[in-house]
Design a protein around this motif. Structure first.
Motif, mmCIF file in Angstrom:
data_model
loop_
_atom_site.group_PDB
_atom_site.id
_atom_site.type_symbol
_atom_site.label_atom_id
_atom_site.label_comp_id
_atom_site.label_asym_id
_atom_site.label_seq_id
_atom_site.Cartn_x
_atom_site.Cartn_y
_atom_site.Cartn_z
ATOM 1 N N GLU A 52 -31.075 19.412 -67.931
ATOM 2 C CA GLU A 52 -30.702 19.935 -69.241
ATOM 3 C C GLU A 52 -29.292 20.509 -69.223
ATOM 4 O OE1 GLU A 52 -31.564 20.272 -73.229
ATOM 5 O OE2 GLU A 52 -32.807 19.394 -71.644
ATOM 6 N N THR A 53 -28.904 21.168 -68.131
ATOM 7 C CA THR A 53 -27.542 21.683 -68.023
ATOM 8 C C THR A 53 -26.524 20.551 -68.072
ATOM 9 O OG1 THR A 53 -28.320 23.554 -66.675
ATOM 10 C CG2 THR A 53 -25.968 23.035 -66.602
ATOM 11 N N LEU A 54 -26.773 19.504 -67.292
ATOM 12 C CA LEU A 54 -25.871 18.351 -67.282
ATOM 13 C C LEU A 54 -25.879 17.637 -68.626
ATOM 14 C CD1 LEU A 54 -23.989 16.691 -65.467
ATOM 15 C CD2 LEU A 54 -25.964 15.309 -64.809
ATOM 16 N N TYR A 270 -24.976 26.038 -78.917
ATOM 17 C CA TYR A 270 -24.122 26.937 -79.701
ATOM 18 C C TYR A 270 -23.750 28.184 -78.894
ATOM 19 C CZ TYR A 270 -22.660 30.147 -83.386
ATOM 20 O OH TYR A 270 -21.951 31.045 -84.154
ATOM 21 N N PHE A 271 -24.724 28.721 -78.163
ATOM 22 C CA PHE A 271 -24.475 29.913 -77.354
ATOM 23 C C PHE A 271 -23.992 29.576 -75.940
ATOM 24 C CE2 PHE A 271 -27.398 31.649 -80.565
ATOM 25 C CZ PHE A 271 -26.682 32.773 -80.958
ATOM 26 N N GLU A 272 -23.749 28.285 -75.674
ATOM 27 C CA GLU A 272 -23.189 27.820 -74.404
ATOM 28 C C GLU A 272 -24.054 28.239 -73.214
ATOM 29 O OE1 GLU A 272 -19.189 29.289 -74.332
ATOM 30 O OE2 GLU A 272 -18.462 27.723 -75.701
ATOM 31 N N CYS A 273 -25.356 28.039 -73.365
ATOM 32 C CA CYS A 273 -26.274 28.383 -72.270
ATOM 33 C C CYS A 273 -26.065 27.495 -71.056
ATOM 34 C CB CYS A 273 -27.723 28.268 -72.749
ATOM 35 S SG CYS A 273 -28.155 29.431 -74.074
ATOM 36 N N TYR A 274 -25.495 26.298 -71.270
ATOM 37 C CA TYR A 274 -25.283 25.360 -70.172
ATOM 38 C C TYR A 274 -24.241 25.856 -69.177
ATOM 39 C CZ TYR A 274 -21.393 24.156 -73.265
ATOM 40 O OH TYR A 274 -20.296 24.222 -74.080
ATOM 41 N N LYS A 275 -23.478 26.898 -69.539
ATOM 42 C CA LYS A 275 -22.478 27.442 -68.627
ATOM 43 C C LYS A 275 -23.073 28.387 -67.593
ATOM 44 C CE LYS A 275 -18.506 27.010 -71.724
ATOM 45 N NZ LYS A 275 -17.404 27.723 -72.407
ATOM 46 N N ILE A 280 -30.309 29.487 -70.179
ATOM 47 C CA ILE A 280 -30.845 28.167 -69.838
ATOM 48 C C ILE A 280 -32.234 28.280 -69.223
ATOM 49 C CG2 ILE A 280 -29.813 28.120 -67.527
ATOM 50 C CD1 ILE A 280 -30.060 25.170 -69.996
ATOM 51 N N PHE A 281 -32.490 29.358 -68.471
ATOM 52 C CA PHE A 281 -33.834 29.579 -67.913
ATOM 53 C C PHE A 281 -34.846 29.824 -69.026
ATOM 54 C CE2 PHE A 281 -31.275 30.355 -64.167
ATOM 55 C CZ PHE A 281 -32.061 29.901 -63.132
#
Length: 330
Positions: A52-54, A270-275, A280-281
């Motif tokens: 999901e991050t990628l 939108y909140f850039e959780c992938y960073k 993301i958890f």
């Protein structure tokens, strides 16, 4: 809670609201079931974190990569990012073949093989145990759940069915970019660029409805493999038979989970959780729980469709016998 469960289970002609309500009751009525699905979903959870991050990073970078393609711009230098380091001018040109395409292939491979297999394992276990919780009034202990969750022959047969489903699903998913590209090519020939977004939205929307409707049939075939021991093409045929007359409900059921997943991903992007961070958890944790609820709802949906179809067949048989008994004798 058990009396409420019995009341919901006995409810006939359930709509989407009743299916979702029963799903929540079954999931939360046994704390051992929650703990068991949490433990069995851990491998899927950790791989999903990476995937999901990628995936979200790729989604964010996609507009920039596409806009830098030579055939979509008149001035390629306009989309280049320029930076100066140690008095040296560096021009970073986004590369589709070197940077973007390998990531797409990596995402496709992860989704097709390890992620599919881990999701398959947690799915089969979830459906089998949820079926037992539906049909049984007694609460199962955590030990009983682990002892009764694995059936090798059933797992192998259901995995064959899941391969059919994965193939059909991927073929239809390929139709989405194919449809958009063809719409763009067709209308750009005639210079009708303003119609491209409208036509693409209509075409993709119609294709999405077909995909969700068929997804309900495909998911039911996996339930049939787990509960009835019918595998492969046979499971797809039985699923098609039981879903006839109920496909609107199946579409709406899949639409609920699809919209929830899309909205959750958009919020995280939108909140850039992938960073990085806890966002993301939290997202993957919610997606894992929702994925479990989806398969429990598929079991309930299958049981309801099966009951409806068998009742309809029984009514037809009774009507046939009644006509024969009322027919004048020669």
């Amino acid at each position: 809670m058990e009396n409420e469960t019995k009341q919901v289970i006995k409810h006939k002609n359930m709509d989407i609201f009743h299916i979702l309500k029963q799903t929540i009751i079954i999931y939360f009525k046994n704390i051992n079931f929650i703990l068991f699905t949490f433990l069995t979903s851990l491998p899927y959870f950790f791989l999903m974190l990476y995937f999901e991050t990628l995936f979200q990073q790729t989604v964010v970078q996609t507009p920039q990569i596409i806009s830098s393609l030579p055939f979509l711009e008149k001035n390629p230098i306009r989309f280049q990012s320029i930076s100066i380091t140690n008095n040296i001018l560096l021009i970073d040109v986004p590369s589709f073949s070197e940077d973007y395409l390998p990531v797409l292939l990596q995402l496709a491979l992860i989704y097709t093989f390890p992620l599919h297999f881990l999701e398959f394992c947690s799915t089969v276990i979830t459906m089998k145990l949820s079926s037992k919780l539906i049909s049984s009034d007694n609460k199962m202990s955590l030990k009983d759940m682990f002892q009764n969750s694995i059936d090798i022959s059933m797992m192998i047969g259901t995995f064959i069915t899941s391969l059919y489903v994965l193939t059909l699903s991927n073929c239809l998913l390929i139709a989405f970019p194919w449809t958009v590209s063809n719409c763009y090519s067709l209308f750009s020939v005639f210079g009708l660029y303003l119609l491209v977004p409208l036509i693409c939205c209509v075409a993709v929307g119609k294709l999405l409805m077909v995909y969700l409707e068929w997804s309900a049939i495909w998911n039911m075939s996996i339930v049939i493999s787990v509960l009835d021991g019918i595998y492969g093409v046979g499971a797809l045929r039985v699923s098609y038979f039981f879903s006839s007359g109920n496909r609107k409900r199946g579409l709406l059921l899949m639409l609920v989970f699809f919209v929830f997943g899309i909205c959750l991903r958009l919020i995280c992007i939108y909140f850039e959780c992938y960073k990085g961070g806890n966002g993301i958890f939290l997202q993957i944790g919610i997606l894992t729980v929702v994925n479990t609820l989806k398969w429990v709802s598929c079991v309930i949906y299958f049981n309801d469709c099966k009951e409806r179809k068998l009742e309809k067949i029984a009514d037809l048989e009774k009507g046939k016998v009644k006509l024969e008994s009322n027919a004048p004798k020669e």
